[in-house]
Design a protein around this motif. Sequence first.
Motif, short mmCIF file in Angstrom:
data_model
loop_
_atom_site.label_atom_id
_atom_site.label_comp_id
_atom_site.label_asym_id
_atom_site.label_seq_id
_atom_site.Cartn_x
_atom_site.Cartn_y
_atom_site.Cartn_z
N ALA A 87 0.97 -1.56 0.04
CA ALA A 87 0.25 0.23 0.16
C ALA A 87 0.75 0.85 0.05
O ALA A 87 0.58 2.17 -0.35
CB ALA A 87 -1.47 -0.35 1.20
N ALA A 88 1.80 1.57 0.84
CA ALA A 88 3.17 2.32 0.80
C ALA A 88 3.50 2.27 -0.59
O ALA A 88 3.88 3.22 -1.36
CB ALA A 88 3.97 1.34 2.51
N GLN A 89 3.94 1.80 -0.70
CA GLN A 89 4.93 1.80 -2.24
C GLN A 89 3.73 1.97 -3.64
O GLN A 89 3.90 3.10 -4.16
CB GLN A 89 4.99 -0.16 -2.72
CG GLN A 89 6.16 -0.02 -2.18
CD GLN A 89 6.88 -1.68 -2.24
OE1 GLN A 89 5.58 -2.75 -2.94
NE2 GLN A 89 7.58 -2.00 -1.91
N ILE A 90 2.73 1.75 -3.65
CA ILE A 90 1.52 2.46 -4.32
C ILE A 90 1.07 3.36 -3.97
O ILE A 90 1.26 4.53 -5.41
CB ILE A 90 0.15 1.49 -4.74
CG1 ILE A 90 0.36 -0.32 -5.21
CG2 ILE A 90 -0.55 1.74 -5.34
CD1 ILE A 90 1.14 -0.18 -6.55
N LEU A 135 6.36 -4.03 -22.25
CA LEU A 135 5.23 -3.14 -22.17
C LEU A 135 5.25 -1.48 -21.57
O LEU A 135 4.57 -0.76 -22.65
CB LEU A 135 4.21 -4.65 -21.48
CG LEU A 135 3.08 -5.16 -21.91
CD1 LEU A 135 2.18 -5.15 -21.20
CD2 LEU A 135 3.07 -4.47 -23.00
N LEU A 136 5.84 -1.33 -20.66
CA LEU A 136 5.75 0.38 -20.21
C LEU A 136 6.49 0.68 -21.49
O LEU A 136 6.47 1.81 -21.73
CB LEU A 136 6.51 -0.18 -19.22
CG LEU A 136 6.70 1.56 -18.28
CD1 LEU A 136 5.84 1.78 -18.41
CD2 LEU A 136 7.40 1.22 -17.34
N ILE A 165 8.26 7.03 -13.38
CA ILE A 165 8.88 6.91 -11.99
C ILE A 165 7.51 6.10 -10.97
O ILE A 165 7.64 5.02 -10.57
CB ILE A 165 8.96 8.26 -10.69
CG1 ILE A 165 10.54 8.28 -11.29
CG2 ILE A 165 9.54 7.07 -9.01
CD1 ILE A 165 10.94 9.36 -11.03
N GLY A 166 6.31 6.99 -11.99
CA GLY A 166 5.11 6.08 -10.79
C GLY A 166 4.85 4.93 -11.70
O GLY A 166 4.01 4.19 -10.79
N ASN A 167 4.58 4.78 -13.11
CA ASN A 167 4.51 3.17 -13.85
C ASN A 167 4.96 2.13 -12.98
O ASN A 167 4.95 1.15 -13.29
CB ASN A 167 4.05 3.90 -14.93
CG ASN A 167 2.62 4.76 -15.76
OD1 ASN A 167 2.10 4.00 -15.02
ND2 ASN A 167 3.19 6.19 -15.49
N PHE A 168 6.87 2.66 -13.68
CA PHE A 168 6.99 2.03 -13.26
C PHE A 168 7.43 1.57 -12.22
O PHE A 168 7.89 -0.08 -12.10
CB PHE A 168 9.01 3.01 -13.73
CG PHE A 168 10.25 1.31 -12.92
CD1 PHE A 168 10.45 1.71 -14.61
CD2 PHE A 168 10.34 1.42 -11.74
CE1 PHE A 168 11.72 -0.06 -14.63
CE2 PHE A 168 12.15 0.38 -11.68
CZ PHE A 168 12.01 0.05 -13.22
N LEU A 169 7.49 2.20 -10.98
CA LEU A 169 7.17 1.36 -9.27
C LEU A 169 5.73 0.26 -9.80
O LEU A 169 5.27 -0.33 -8.69
CB LEU A 169 7.20 3.06 -8.18
CG LEU A 169 8.37 3.17 -8.30
CD1 LEU A 169 7.96 4.54 -7.02
CD2 LEU A 169 8.74 2.86 -7.44
N ILE A 170 4.90 0.90 -10.12
CA ILE A 170 3.50 -0.41 -10.12
C ILE A 170 4.05 -1.40 -10.88
O ILE A 170 3.59 -2.22 -10.88
CB ILE A 170 2.51 0.71 -10.65
CG1 ILE A 170 1.90 1.77 -10.10
CG2 ILE A 170 1.13 -0.41 -11.10
CD1 ILE A 170 0.54 3.25 -10.90
#
Length: 286
Positions: free
Chosen positions: A11-14, A179-180, A220-225
């Motif tokens: 949850a923290a990571q997302i 895909l990213l 960064i956000g999309n890579f983390l997801i």
Amino acid sequence: MRFGVLLLITAAQIFVATTCIVLGDAAGKALTASGFDPFFVAWTRFACAAIALAPFCGLSRDSLPVLLDRRVILRAALIAAGICSILTALSTTPLPDVFGAFFIGPVVAFVLSALLLGERINTARALLLALGFGGVMLVVKPGFGLTPGIGFALLAGLLYGCFLVATRWLSGTVRPRLLLFSQLSIGAVLLTPLGLAATVPALTPNAILLMTGSAAGSAIGNFLIVWVSRTTPASIVAPLIYTQLISATALGLILFNDWPDTLTLVGLVVILTSGLGSLWLARSVH
């Protein structure tokens, strides 16, 4: 107990990931407010993010056929059009309102996944999404509060829902990191004509900083997801994306002094409740 700790970490990571994405969109909103065309902002975001993430995406000779696959191109076109739509919406509409309307996406994805991919319909999940749809309607206010900005936010959500279905369609055949990269690089190519044709104000240091922030936040956000999704089931990750509403509301207030009206705020709470309910449902399964 161990699952609860892992859930908190996830949850923290997302939440960090979705906050980065909202920060990127906030930078995009500031750029459009300064006179930059949404298509130009979207183009620079895709291009800069593709360049920044290329070294981390495990590219090889085998990647080229994937990047030329019509299904992969269609998926990239959907997200490129969605980003252009949400940036257009943000140019005239507060952050929390845009993200509230944008969350029509999960409903669209749920329906299309059942119709096109034959996924099983879970009654509890369907009821929670119906609750979320009700929240979206409170934000949208159809018939008496619908504005062009909200209309573009709904279009962005519709395109994003289609993008999610396309992602599930390809998930078993294309690596997540590829895909990213495909959505970023192909999106940049598709938006190049529109980006070059746009009228661009003076590129001041502040504008360049905002462009960098817009691209970096999204990348960064999309890579983390994607990174979290490697080891965490989608049933856990997807509901946590709803925490984006918290970031959007807080940053909208802090950066732009945008406070949602009462009906919109109720709608945002309903949407977030729907997401948390989905998380509870997924947790009970585990």
